[in-house]
Design an enzyme around this catalytic site. Structure first.
Site, PDB file in Angstrom:
ATOM      1  N   ASP A 131     -58.794 -56.723  11.067  1.00  0.00           N
ATOM      2  CA  ASP A 131     -59.088 -55.295  11.136  1.00  0.00           C
ATOM      3  C   ASP A 131     -60.305 -55.036  12.025  1.00  0.00           C
ATOM      4  O   ASP A 131     -61.433 -55.302  11.624  1.00  0.00           O
ATOM      5  CB  ASP A 131     -59.351 -54.797   9.702  1.00  0.00           C
ATOM      6  N   ASP A 151     -58.632 -49.251  16.683  1.00  0.00           N
ATOM      7  CA  ASP A 151     -58.578 -49.811  15.338  1.00  0.00           C
ATOM      8  C   ASP A 151     -57.244 -50.491  15.063  1.00  0.00           C
ATOM      9  O   ASP A 151     -56.220 -49.830  14.905  1.00  0.00           O
ATOM     10  CB  ASP A 151     -58.834 -48.685  14.321  1.00  0.00           C
TER      11      ASP A 151
END
Ligand SMILES: *[C@@H]1O[C@H](CO)[C@@H](O)[C@H](O)[C@H]1NC(C)=O
Ligand SMILES: *[C@@H]1O[C@H](CO)[C@@H](O)[C@H](O)[C@H]1NC(C)=O
Ligand SMILES: *[C@@H]1O[C@H](CO)[C@@H](O)[C@H](O)[C@H]1NC(C)=O
Length: 413
Positions: free
Chosen positions: A120, A299
């Site tokens: 992530d 992201d």
């Protein structure tokens, strides 16, 4: 310098062959296959899951802004660009947020035990379930520091709050963390004694999460795994690379995998080292400018492209057949499933085309005629920044240069 023609002719084949050997062994990166697994996909989108994942991404970013201020003593420049709404009581939990995230395998402790984690770039901490975690962690493999000879209790707890009020809490340790054969010897990691609903195993297939942002947004205020690999001298290239696709997706640690892209990288500088935040130049539809230069957070932990309601409405106004679809949730737009409009996002002068397949997230009903579009409006965003998730990242090879404070884009091979 003058080189004789003979020298060049003689040297060329040799130099070409020698290129791989020219790098020192330690600078050679390693590839980790990554997978995206959700519920079986029958062509119909789970709109409530998609909405939850957007809310969760925005909440995650909001939480990171708060952490940034706590770690640095300075407000994050975008912290006023998220309006917080109190959530109504009951119902609408942030379930299943992880169902579409990318994960792969790491190993932790001595002897090494393997775990799956989401990679992530929109957070900076690593955590796994603790053996003390009860039913909220069931279905996930636990990390037991008492079974690892290298684990050290640093006597700190952690609590990661998500937008729905749920939290992941636990204890911090340091231990050995390896990605294939690249080993961070003293890595701060969390052993969670409680998982929030979003991390429960029916919606979140990985065991834990590995953040790949910067330390400024680390809740532990500790270096993330890749930064530890750099400071311990395990990688010499301070870059990691990502390819996301239906198959052959990969995280490359310690450089980029030149087999997966063509040409050179177009780099854009990070505005601030917290999230991977850098501005895109514009978004165009059929070659016409629709959105001008805007800050973006890149992201890997977000599925969609997420923007403010006004900006997203402007984008869809220029897409024929697109419609707001509040009946499926606030911020959702639909497009015909036969959608083939050309959308392009310019990053640093490189126009990245968003393929129709990546922009179409599945149909709203069994007749498969109307589909959920890959860009969502979120009412908490004021327009100062967008989040570019998977729907964008699938269309380009990305290089994340931690040392150089920049992000690079190259055409997928
Ligand atoms: C990791 O393995 C790769 C491939 O076998 C090798 O080239 C590299 O030198 C190894 N790196 C380390 C740090 O051991
Ligand atoms: C490890 O063992 C100690 C001593 O028995 C215990 O207090 C502690 O809770 C255990 N830690 C975990 C994470 O299980
Ligand atoms: C988007 O920005 C790039 C770089 O400044 C520029 O070359 C391009 O013409 C712009 N696109 C549109 C549609 O204005």
């Amino acid at each position: 310098m003058y080189l004789s023609l003979a020298f060049v002719l003689v040297s060329l084949p040799f130099l070409t062959a020698a290129v791989p050997l020219a790098e020192s062994p330690v600078s050679r990166g390693i590839a980790i296959p990554i997978t995206k697994r959700g519920k079986p996909f029958n062509g119909v989108a789970d709109t409530s899951e998609l909405l939850s994942s957007v809310r969760r991404s925005v909440a995650k970013i909001q939480t990171g802004f708060t952490t940034y201020e706590r770690n640095t003593g300075v407000a994050h420049p975008l912290s006023r660009s998220i309006k917080l709404f109190r959530r109504g009581s009951g119902g609408d939990p942030l379930t299943d947020f992880g169902a579409k995230l990318w994960y792969g395998t790491i190993s932790v402790g001595t002897p090494a035990v393997s775990f799956t984690v989401d990679f992530d770039t929109g957070s900076s901490d690593i955590f796994l379930p603790s053996p003390k975690c009860g039913s909220s962690c069931s279905g996930h493999k636990a990390y037991d520091p008492n079974s690892s000879s290298t684990a050290q209790d640093i006597f700190k707890t952690f609590s990661l709050a998500y937008g729905d009020g749920s939290t992941v809490t636990g204890e911090q340790f340091t231990d050995v963390v390896s990605i294939v054969n690249l080993t961070a010897k003293s890595q701060t990691l969390g052993a969670a004694t409680q998982y929030s609903s979003g991390f429960m195993s029916d919606g979140f297939p990985a065991d834990g999460l590995m953040g790949m942002g910067f330390q400024t947004i680390s809740h532990y205020n500790a270096p993330p795994v890749f930064q530890t690999l750099i400071s311990e001298g395990v990688v010499t290239s301070q870059v990691f690379g990502f390819k996301f696709a239906t198959s052959g997706s990969e995280l490359f640690i310690g450089g980029t995998n030149s087999a997966l892209y063509t040409g050179s990288f177009t780099w854009i500088p990070l505005t601030i080292e917290a999230y991977w935040q850098a501005s895109f130049n514009n978004i165009s539809v059929n070659g016409n400018l629709v959105v001008g230069s805007t800050a973006a957070i890149f992201d890997t932990g977000t599925t969609q492209i997420v923007g403010d309601p006004t900006g997203i409405a402007t984008l869809f106004n220029s897409i024929s057949g697109a419609q707001p679809a509040p009946q499926f949730g606030n911020g959702i737009y639909t497009i015909p499933c036969t959608f083939d409009t050309s959308i392009s996002i310019d990053v640093g002068g490189k126009a990245v085309s968003i393929s129709p397949a990546s922009f179409t997230l599945g149909a709203v009903s069994q007749d498969l005629s109307t589909c959920v579009a890959g860009a969502f409006a979120n009412p908490s965003l004021t327009g100062d920044f967008w989040i570019l998730g998977d729907v964008f990242l699938q269309n380009v090879y990305t290089a994340w240069d931690v040392g150089g404070g920049r992000i690079g884009f190259a055409t997928l091979a």
